[in-house]
Design an enzyme around this catalytic site. Structure first.
Site, PDB file in Angstrom:
ATOM      1  N   LYS A  76      -7.227 -17.900  31.961  1.00 16.83           N
ATOM      2  CA  LYS A  76      -6.971 -18.646  33.110  1.00 16.83           C
ATOM      3  C   LYS A  76      -6.690 -17.879  34.262  1.00 16.83           C
ATOM      4  CE  LYS A  76      -3.149 -21.458  34.781  1.00 16.83           C
ATOM      5  NZ  LYS A  76      -1.480 -22.203  34.750  1.00 16.83           N
ATOM      6  N   ASP A 100       5.405 -30.763  35.716  1.00 18.80           N
ATOM      7  CA  ASP A 100       4.230 -31.215  36.145  1.00 18.80           C
ATOM      8  C   ASP A 100       3.551 -31.706  34.781  1.00 18.80           C
ATOM      9  OD1 ASP A 100       2.020 -31.755  37.498  1.00 18.80           O
ATOM     10  OD2 ASP A 100       1.016 -29.771  37.470  1.00 18.80           O
TER      11      ASP A 100
END
Length: 425
Positions: A144, A237
């Site tokens: 990532k 989220d």
């Protein structure tokens, strides 16, 4: 032109026809005290030359110091930001070193760039970075890479601090080298949940039992964040794009870039709006939130898993755009089964009662008042059959006037400057 000379001793004057005719005066006359008046023509060109020279001297006197100062300012303007950036990077590296002291392996940026072949194989991406898949030391990993000058550092620090708090078992290593921020995770072969629930192709492997398993794993992951850590962690989220699946469809809550750590003695915390439209709890309008915003988002995810559609789908008729409105309508008309993605399959028909109970759990999680929502440990008890959702909770949901403006683009446009809104992964 004629001029004359004068002998002061006796007043005698004599004509001079040429300036240099004075040389004709005899030496014996040298004792005379004589005065001569000469008229000499002044050259204009000489005057102009002197004036030009003086001007040049003045210009040089002004230009040289000014130019030197200007050059010096340019040098300072170039070197100062570089030195400042260097000191800032050193400070940031020191800060990261302190935060990451207990983390797993630290990789160099060059090694991660080499193993991902220049970050060429992209698995997905969102508002703050991208995920790449490759092999690292013979093991398949997901790298990532956080991007963007405005949010990159903040999101990296948030994720690192959260991971440090929960001791993330799937984290392999990281890279914090100058402006490069990367995290290396164990590769999850099934990818993110959205790839499965929004895919309307017939897939026998994603049956009702698998969906229930995924919902339970998400609930346990959130329960651990909310109740099992030293400091309470609000993910902020939760959505299908942030749920990763391994080869056996075991689900894992991932991507803590927007998460917030909450002290146990805090009943609420004030923060700027963050999350994704469609999953935002009504209390985000006040900017005072608790971990119950995750419970609300979890309720939306349950509906998406059941229905196989996105929570906000503007391709549908206006009355069906918001999945929460649609749930209320179907429940009021006792048409629960219409929401199921594969309502004609034998699996769904035989599990109708279980599906309806799951919808009722979603209703409990979607209460407008956050204090009326269950904790994630209560959610797990419902999923495991230990308790059931009470009827008055269902009635409260059906009678409520949902505050949906927090989901609407018109409102989000007004709060965008004070928000961190996550895009698709």
């Amino acid at each position: 032109m004629f001029r004359y000379g004068q002998n002061d001793s006796n007043g005698e004057r004599f004509w001079v026809t040429k300036v240099f005719s004075l040389q004709s005066i005899q030496p014996e006359a040298a004792h005379y005290n004589s005065t001569a008046y000469l008229k000499v023509q002044y050259s204009s060109s000489d005057s102009s030359s002197d004036l030009t020279l003086n001007k040049r001297k003045v210009i040089l006197a002004i230009t040289l110091p000014t130019t030197s100062i200007f050059i010096l300012l340019i040098i300072v303007a170039i070197l100062y930001p570089q030195r400042r950036r260097k000191y800032k990077e050193n400070d940031e590296d020191s800060e990261f070193n302190q935060l990451l002291s207990g983390m797993p392996t630290r990789f160099s940026f060059e090694k991660l760039r080499e193993c991902t072949e220049g970050f060429s194989k992209k698995l997905g991406g969102g508002g703050f970075g991208s995920v790449f898949e490759r092999k690292l030391d013979g093991e398949r990993v997901a790298v990532k890479r956080l991007e963007g000058a405005r949010q990159g550092k903040k999101e990296f620090l948030a994720e690192v601090e959260t991971i440090g708090s929960i001791e993330h078992i799937n984290l392999i290593g990281f890279c914090a080298e100058k402006s490069h921020r990367l995290l290396v995770y164990e590769y999850m072969s099934r990818g993110s949940l959205d790839r499965w629930i929004y895919n309307h192709r017939s897939n026998t492997r994603f049956d009702w039992s698998t969906r229930c398993k995924i919902i339970l794993h998400i609930a346990k992951g959130l329960c651990y964040l909310h109740e099992g850590c030293r400091r309470e962690i609000a993910h902020l989220d939760i959505k299908p794009q942030k749920i990763l699946l391994d080869g056996n469809f075991n689900a894992e809550v991932a991507d803590f870039g927007l998460s917030k750590l909450i002290d146990r003695d805090q009943s609420k915390v004030m923060t700027m709006m963050r999350g994704t439209p469609g999953y935002l709890a009504p209390e985000w309008l006040t900017s005072q939130i608790t971990e119950k915003v995750d419970v609300y988002s979890f309720g939306v995810v349950i509906l998406e898993i059941i229905s196989g559609r996105k929570c906000i789908d503007r391709s549908r008729p206006e009355e069906d755009v918001h999945i929460i409105y649609l749930l209320r309508e179907k429940a009021q008309n006792n048409q629960w089964i219409d929401l199921i993605v594969d309502n004609n399959s034998d699996d769904s028909v035989s599990r109708q009662e279980e599906v309806i109970q799951m919808m009722k759990l979603a209703m409990w999680c979607l209460q407008n008042d956050s204090s009326h929502r269950p904790s994630m440990s209560m959610v797990i008890k419902v999923l495991e059959g230990a308790i059931s959702v009470e009827s008055h909770i269902i009635q409260s949901f059906l009678n409520a006037n949902s505050i949906m403006s927090v989901q609407d683009n018109q409102y989000l446009y007004l709060v965008r400057e004070a928000s961190i809104l996550s895009g698709p992964r």
